[in-house]
Design an enzyme around this catalytic site. Structure first.
Site, mmCIF file in Angstrom:
data_model
loop_
_atom_site.group_PDB
_atom_site.id
_atom_site.type_symbol
_atom_site.label_atom_id
_atom_site.label_comp_id
_atom_site.label_asym_id
_atom_site.label_seq_id
_atom_site.Cartn_x
_atom_site.Cartn_y
_atom_site.Cartn_z
ATOM 1 N N HIS A 1 4.708 5.341 -11.946
ATOM 2 C CA HIS A 1 6.128 5.270 -12.315
ATOM 3 C C HIS A 1 6.541 6.499 -13.130
ATOM 4 O O HIS A 1 7.379 6.404 -14.021
ATOM 5 C CB HIS A 1 6.454 3.966 -13.060
ATOM 6 N N ALA B 1 0.059 -3.832 0.586
ATOM 7 C CA ALA B 1 -1.054 -3.820 -0.369
ATOM 8 C C ALA B 1 -0.870 -2.768 -1.456
ATOM 9 O O ALA B 1 -1.760 -2.538 -2.263
ATOM 10 C CB ALA B 1 -2.368 -3.583 0.372
ATOM 11 N N GLY B 2 0.269 -2.095 -1.465
ATOM 12 C CA GLY B 2 0.488 -1.048 -2.466
ATOM 13 C C GLY B 2 -0.291 0.217 -2.139
ATOM 14 O O GLY B 2 -0.558 1.040 -3.017
ATOM 15 N N SER C 1 1.513 2.153 3.103
ATOM 16 C CA SER C 1 1.553 2.116 4.567
ATOM 17 C C SER C 1 2.866 2.720 5.066
ATOM 18 O O SER C 1 2.891 3.354 6.127
ATOM 19 C CB SER C 1 1.392 0.690 5.077
ATOM 20 N N ASP D 1 3.988 9.334 -2.868
ATOM 21 C CA ASP D 1 3.246 8.780 -1.731
ATOM 22 C C ASP D 1 3.286 9.725 -0.534
ATOM 23 O O ASP D 1 2.278 9.942 0.146
ATOM 24 C CB ASP D 1 3.833 7.422 -1.329
HETATM 25 C C1 GLA Z 1 5.796 3.532 -5.234
HETATM 26 C C2 GLA Z 1 6.757 4.680 -4.947
HETATM 27 C C3 GLA Z 1 6.267 5.969 -5.617
HETATM 28 C C4 GLA Z 1 5.947 5.754 -7.084
HETATM 29 C C5 GLA Z 1 5.093 4.503 -7.281
HETATM 30 C C6 GLA Z 1 4.905 4.165 -8.735
HETATM 31 O O1 GLA Z 1 4.571 3.761 -4.632
HETATM 32 O O2 GLA Z 1 6.870 4.892 -3.570
HETATM 33 O O3 GLA Z 1 7.207 6.994 -5.435
HETATM 34 O O4 GLA Z 1 7.119 5.697 -7.845
HETATM 35 O O5 GLA Z 1 5.645 3.373 -6.631
HETATM 36 O O6 GLA Z 1 4.171 5.167 -9.364
#
Ligand code: GLA
Length: 413
Positions: A46, A147-148, A151, A196
Site C-alpha cells: 500500500h 489469492a492476492g 492474476s 503488480d
Molecule cells: C494491489 C494493487 C497494487 C498495490 C497492492 C498493495 O495488489 O494492485 O497496486 O497497491 O494492492 O500494496
C-alpha cells in the site's frame, strides 16, 4: 531442494497447450502468444500509490494469452479457466469504451470479469495510439485467481504483449506495464498502483524487483534464498480478496487526505524526512484513523529501503523481521488484514519462520513467509492445524520461485 510432501508441487508448473486449444476453439492458428507471471510482494505494501518503493518478485505461475487477427470485425474471447464465459464484442462498441470507463456496473453487465481486463487492454492501447484489429483471443494459465497473487496483472501484461505483436509495434517493459495499469484503472475501474504490472512485466528470474514508484527507478536485486537454505512459502488462505469492493479505494482516499493534511503531494515526501521527523509529522495528524493510515505508509516506505539493504547483504533474519513488522503495521495501522491472514502469520512465526506477512492488498488472499527449508513441513502442518482449530477452510501452501517477467512464447508448429 526436496519438495516437502505437504507443500504443493507446483514449483515449475507446465506450459499449457494453448496453441492447440486456440486452433480447436477458433479454427485457425494463433499468430501471437505471450505469457506473464503473477507476483508476491516481499515488502512495500500500500505504498505504490503513495510514491513509495516496493520489492516484489514474479512467481512461477503464469497466464498465457494467444491471439490472432480475424476478418469478422468482432473481438472474440475465450478462457480455459472460465469455459462458460465466452464473450464477443464488436470493435466499434469497444471504441466507445471511454464513454463507459469508470462505470463498472455497466461493464459488469456486458462482460464477464476476466474479459473486461483483456478488452481494457485493447482500449488502453488505442488510447496511446496502438490500434489492435478485431482479434480472437484464448486465455489459459495457472495463476490462482483471488489469492492476492496478481492474476489480473498477469492477464493484462500477457495481453499487452500479444496485442502489440499483432499491431506490429514494439513497446518497452515499463510502458507496457503502464498500459496494463491504465486498462485496470480506467476500463475495469480498479484504482490500483503500478506495482503488480511492473513486477509481471519487468521482473527477472532469481531476482527481486526494487521499484521506486516516485522516480520509476528499477533495481534488480539477486534473490538467492534457496542456496542459503531458505524458501519463500506462500499460504493462500482461500478467503478471496476483492479489490473492487471499495476497501482498497477507501484506503487510497485516506492516504490522499493524510497527504493534504500534511501539505504534501504524496506521503513519500514525508518519509523522505527520515524516521524521526516523519514520525513527528504523522503524530501531528489530528484524525486518529488518518494518523494510523499515514503511520503505516511512512513506516513501510522506510522499511523497504532497509529490507533492500538486508537482501543485498543476505541478512535473512533482518529481512524476515522487517516482513513481520510490515504485517503488524498492515494489521494494526492500515487495517487490511483478516483473521485467516493473522492466523497463518502467527502459525508460521511460531513454527520458526524468520518472517511472515500478508502480501498484496490484503482483506484475504495470501501470506508470504521466509523460512528455513528444513522447517517447511512443520510450518505447513502448523498452519493447517491452526486453520482447522479456528474452523477456517483448509489453506493451500506452495513455494514461490522468483521467475522471469512477461515474455513472448514460441508458437507450436
Ligand atoms: C494491489 C494493487 C497494487 C498495490 C497492492 C498493495 O495488489 O494492485 O497496486 O497497491 O494492492 O500494496
Amino acid at each position: 531442494m526436496n519438495e516437502s510432501a505437504s507443500v504443493s508441487p507446483h514449483r515449475t508448473p507446465g506450459k499449457p497447450e494453448i496453441s492447440e486449444s486456440f486452433t480447436a476453439s477458433f479454427g485457425s492458428d494463433p499468430s501471437a502468444l505471450w505469457s506473464a507471471p503473477g507476483r508476491v510482494n516481499l515488502i512495500g505494501e500500500h505504498v505504490d500509490y503513495n510514491g513509495g518503493p516496493v520489492m516484489p518478485f514474479a512467481i512461477q505461475h503464469r497466464c498465457y494469452v494467444a491471439a490472432a487477427a480475424n476478418d469478422d470485425g468482432v473481438i472474440r474471447l475465450r478462457s480455459k479457466q472460465f469455459p462458460n464465459e465466452a464473450v464477443s464484442v464488436a470493435l466499434a462498441d469497444l471504441a466507445t469504451g471511454a464513454a463507459y470507463s469508470h462505470t463498472r456496473e455497466v461493464q459488469a453487465q456486458r462482460f464477464a470479469g476476466w474479459a473486461s481486463y483483456v478488452l481494457g487492454v485493447i482500449w488502453a492501447l488505442e488510447q496511446v495510439g496502438v490500434h489492435v484489429p478485431p482479434v480472437d483471443v484464448l486465455v489459459d494459465g495457472h495463476v490462482p485467481v483471488g489469492a492476492g497473487l496478481s492474476s489480473s496483472a498477469a492477464l493484462e501484461c500477457a495481453a499487452v504483449g500479444a496485442f502489440c505483436d499483432i499491431a506490429g509495434v514494439g513497446i518497452d517493459g515499463p510502458q507496457r506495464a503502464t498500459i496494463a495499469q491504465r486498462a485496470e484503472n480506467d476500463f475495469v475501474g480498479v484504482p490500483c498502483g503500478l506495482m503488480d504490472q511492473m513486477a509481471s512485466t519487468c521482473a527477472r528470474a532469481d531476482h527481486a524487483l526494487l521499484f521506486d514508484t516516485y522516480d520509476q527507478r528499477i533495481e534488480q536485486i539477486p534473490l538467492a534464498a534457496s542456496a542459503a537454505g531458505y524458501e519463500f512459502l506462500v499460504v493462500d488462505t482461500g478467503a478471496a480478496h476483492g479489490l473492487v469492493d471499495g476497501e482498497y479505494a477507501s484506503r487510497r482516499a485516506a492516504c490522499e487526505e493524510a497527504a493534504r493534511t500534511l501539505r504534501v503531494k504524496l506521503l513519500r515526501e514525508v518519509a523522505d524526512r527520515g524516521p524521526d521527523e516523519s514520525a513527528a509529522l504523522v503524530a501531528g495528524i489530528a484524525d486518529a484513523t488518518l494518523r494510523r493510515r499515514a503511520r503505516h505508509v511512512v513506516s513501510e516506505i522506510l522499511r523497504v529501503s532497509t529490507a533492500a539493504e538486508a537482501l543485498k547483504a543476505a541478512d535473512w533474519p533482518r529481512l524476515g523481521a522487517l516482513m513481520t513488522a510490515s504485517h503488524n503495521s498492515l494489521r494494526d495501522d492500515f487495517e487490511v488484514s483478516s483473521p485467516q491472514l493473522d492466523t497463518a502469520v502467527e502459525a508460521l512465526l511460531s513454527s520458526g519462520a524468520l518472517g511472515a506477512r500478508l502480501t498484496g492488498a490484503g482483506f484475504g488472499g495470501s501470506v508470504v513467509a521466509l523460512i528455513e527449508t528444513s522447517r517447511l513441513e512443520t510450518a505447513v502442518s502448523a498452519v493447517r492445524t491452526s486453520f482447522a482449530a479456528a474452523g477456517f477452510k483448509a489453506p493451500t501452501a506452495s513455494l514461490a520461485v522468483a521467475s522471469q517477467g512477461a515474455r513472448r512464447e514460441p508458437l507450436a508448429r
